[in-house]
Design a protein around this motif. Structure first.
Motif: not given
Length: 270
Positions: A94-112
């Motif tokens: 689930i984390a990978l699926k959602n993180a990929q959405l953030f990267i596609e939306a322009g994030a350089d990195a994600v925080k958890l």
């Protein structure tokens, strides 16, 4: 020059402090970008600071993506980081699926938040840079309180930091931790630490932009208000109201006029 994770590592090695601020909209992103902030952070604090939610746990994936896209439009050089909201990384898949959405939306990195070593490792293996967050974690702690006040608590934070670093974490946020604990962890870790209410010895600092600008009612020890947005904005709105009611605004300098011949023809309609 685009600021990257390696850029933050170089700043740590050189003993240079890293600057990080929350950001929730395009105009603020442009200001932070032009000011040279290193890390512009779309935090789930958007919920309580901008959306009127009572808790960070109410923030949805859709909320975060909406604000991330707005901020992205104003960022060119800063490292852009986005929070993964509550329950968006319950499993590594689930984390990978959602993180990929953030990267596609322009994030350089994600925080958890928390000790999510398996998730960090899985995202890292899939070429997604991850920022960690330990100490006080708004998604899991109901009451705001200092963490790491005792030897056992400090040791647990230290062990968590080491474990997360081994899992592939790129940066670590330490929130509401005694500065002695945060300082020693920062000194020992290879990766940069970013503190909020964690004292002077982290490799960088992060603040909520609303607190920094004086937009909120709360008064917190770790916050320094660099502006008085709340009062200055109230005064501006009140002055606008008064000037409209007293026919001061709009002034003749604030209007546009029709060409005289066109106006003459238009008046003939009445």
């Amino acid at each position: 020059m685009k600021k990257t994770i390696d850029f933050m590592m170089d700043k740590k090695k050189a003993g240079q402090k890293i600057t990080m601020l929350t950001c929730y909209d395009y105009p603020t992103a442009v200001i932070q970008e032009n000011a040279g902030i290193d890390i512009i952070f779309v935090g789930d604090s958007v919920g309580t600071n901008m959306l009127g939610y009572k808790s960070a746990t109410e923030v949805t994936l859709e909320d975060m993506l909406h604000h991330l896209k707005a901020v992205r439009r104003g960022v060119e050089k800063a490292l852009l980081v986005a929070d993964m909201p509550y329950r968006s990384y319950e499993t590594k898949e689930i984390a990978l699926k959602n993180a990929q959405l953030f990267i596609e939306a322009g994030a350089d990195a994600v925080k958890l938040e928390g000790r999510e070593e398996k998730v960090v490792e899985y995202l890292t293996k899939n070429n997604i840079d991850v920022i960690g967050h330990i100490g006080f974690t708004p998604q899991t702690h109901e009451k705001v309180s200092m963490q790491g006040k005792t030897f056992e608590q400090g040791k647990e934070l230290y062990e968590s930091a080491l474990s997360l670093q081994t899992s592939g974490l790129k940066l670590l946020v330490l929130e509401m931790v005694p500065e002695e604990v945060a300082g020693l962890i920062s000194e020992y870790l290879m990766i940069p630490t970013i503190g909020i209410a964690a004292g002077r010895y982290c490799d960088g600092q992060v603040q909520v932009i609303n607190d920094l600008l004086g937009m909120t009612q709360r008064k917190l020890v770790h916050v320094k208000e660099y502006a008085d947005y709340k009062n200055s904005t109230f005064e501006a709105v009140q002055k606008y109201k008064d000037e409209v009611e007293n026919r001061i605004f709009p002034h003749e300098n604030n209007v546009r006029n029709m060409d005289a011949d066109e106006l003459h023809e238009f008046k003939a309609l009445f």
